[in-house]
Design a protein around this motif. Structure first.
Motif, PDB file in Angstrom:
ATOM      1  N   VAL A  17    -138.993  -5.934  34.955  1.00 13.63           N
ATOM      2  CA  VAL A  17    -139.558  -6.794  33.915  1.00 13.63           C
ATOM      3  C   VAL A  17    -138.716  -8.068  33.780  1.00 13.63           C
ATOM      4  O   VAL A  17    -137.541  -8.016  33.423  1.00 13.63           O
ATOM      5  N   MET A  18    -139.350  -9.193  34.062  1.00 20.37           N
ATOM      6  CA  MET A  18    -138.680 -10.486  34.024  1.00 20.37           C
ATOM      7  C   MET A  18    -138.832 -11.145  32.649  1.00 20.37           C
ATOM      8  O   MET A  18    -139.834 -10.953  31.967  1.00 20.37           O
ATOM      9  N   HIS A  19    -137.853 -11.940  32.276  1.00 18.29           N
ATOM     10  CA  HIS A  19    -137.944 -12.774  31.081  1.00 18.29           C
ATOM     11  C   HIS A  19    -138.908 -13.924  31.407  1.00 18.29           C
ATOM     12  O   HIS A  19    -138.875 -14.451  32.516  1.00 18.29           O
ATOM     13  N   SER A  23    -134.953 -16.933  34.800  1.00 18.48           N
ATOM     14  CA  SER A  23    -135.110 -16.272  36.099  1.00 18.48           C
ATOM     15  C   SER A  23    -134.193 -15.055  36.216  1.00 18.48           C
ATOM     16  O   SER A  23    -133.338 -14.975  37.093  1.00 18.48           O
ATOM     17  N   ARG A  24    -134.360 -14.130  35.298  1.00 17.51           N
ATOM     18  CA  ARG A  24    -133.582 -12.892  35.286  1.00 17.51           C
ATOM     19  C   ARG A  24    -134.443 -11.784  34.659  1.00 17.51           C
ATOM     20  O   ARG A  24    -135.331 -12.043  33.873  1.00 17.51           O
ATOM     21  N   THR A  25    -134.071 -10.541  34.987  1.00 16.89           N
ATOM     22  CA  THR A  25    -134.772  -9.418  34.364  1.00 16.89           C
ATOM     23  C   THR A  25    -134.187  -9.160  32.975  1.00 16.89           C
ATOM     24  O   THR A  25    -133.069  -9.603  32.664  1.00 16.89           O
ATOM     25  N   LEU A  26    -134.927  -8.408  32.179  1.00 20.48           N
ATOM     26  CA  LEU A  26    -134.435  -8.058  30.841  1.00 20.48           C
ATOM     27  C   LEU A  26    -133.187  -7.178  30.938  1.00 20.48           C
ATOM     28  O   LEU A  26    -132.300  -7.276  30.093  1.00 20.48           O
ATOM     29  N   ILE A  27    -133.112  -6.356  31.979  1.00 18.42           N
ATOM     30  CA  ILE A  27    -131.917  -5.534  32.196  1.00 18.42           C
ATOM     31  C   ILE A  27    -130.727  -6.431  32.511  1.00 18.42           C
ATOM     32  O   ILE A  27    -129.651  -6.287  31.938  1.00 18.42           O
ATOM     33  N   ASP A  28    -130.919  -7.384  33.436  1.00 23.12           N
ATOM     34  CA  ASP A  28    -129.830  -8.306  33.784  1.00 23.12           C
ATOM     35  C   ASP A  28    -129.307  -9.037  32.551  1.00 23.12           C
ATOM     36  O   ASP A  28    -128.109  -9.258  32.417  1.00 23.12           O
ATOM     37  N   LEU A  92    -126.475 -16.094  26.676  1.00 23.37           N
ATOM     38  CA  LEU A  92    -126.624 -17.550  26.678  1.00 23.37           C
ATOM     39  C   LEU A  92    -126.094 -18.178  27.969  1.00 23.37           C
ATOM     40  O   LEU A  92    -126.663 -19.152  28.465  1.00 23.37           O
ATOM     41  N   THR A  93    -125.048 -17.607  28.534  1.00 24.04           N
ATOM     42  CA  THR A  93    -124.538 -18.083  29.822  1.00 24.04           C
ATOM     43  C   THR A  93    -125.582 -17.859  30.915  1.00 24.04           C
ATOM     44  O   THR A  93    -125.877 -18.771  31.702  1.00 24.04           O
ATOM     45  N   MET A  94    -126.152 -16.655  30.956  1.00 22.16           N
ATOM     46  CA  MET A  94    -127.189 -16.372  31.964  1.00 22.16           C
ATOM     47  C   MET A  94    -128.434 -17.214  31.724  1.00 22.16           C
ATOM     48  O   MET A  94    -129.099 -17.628  32.671  1.00 22.16           O
TER      49      MET A  94
END
Length: 102
Positions: A17-19, A23-28, A92-94
């Protein structure tokens, strides 16, 4: 049915599942915690950087998780919580690194 679903299955499904804006997943992003299976239900916590985020984004995230886990044949309960300061800073960094910018 749910007897055949493992926590690994749920975690693997949620990992996809992407945000919608990053450009990252919710897990990431550290936005999913406390994944639990009980009877015919998966319970998890969606952790938001701020509780005051726009309802459209929160609803999108909740619905994305609900649809993904629902495909496994489970009922889904999603709780909402707010990130602590350390989690928020990492998020916030990601966010800055992966922002799609529209």
């Amino acid at each position: 049915m749910l007897e055949n679903i493992s926590e690994e299955d749920v975690h693997h499904t949620i990992e996809q599942v992407m945000h919608p804006e990053i450009s990252r997943t919710l897990i990431d992003l550290g936005m999913v915690k406390d994944i639990a299976l009980k009877d015919a239900e998966v319970t998890l916590t969606l952790v938001l950087p701020f509780l005051g985020i726009p309802a459209s984004i929160k609803d999108y995230l909740v619905n994305s998780l609900r649809q993904a886990v629902g495909k496994l044949g489970a009922n889904v309960e999603i709780r909402i919580a707010e990130m602590n300061e350390e989690e928020r800073l990492a998020f916030l960094t990601m966010e800055q690194e992966g922002w799609k910018g529209r």
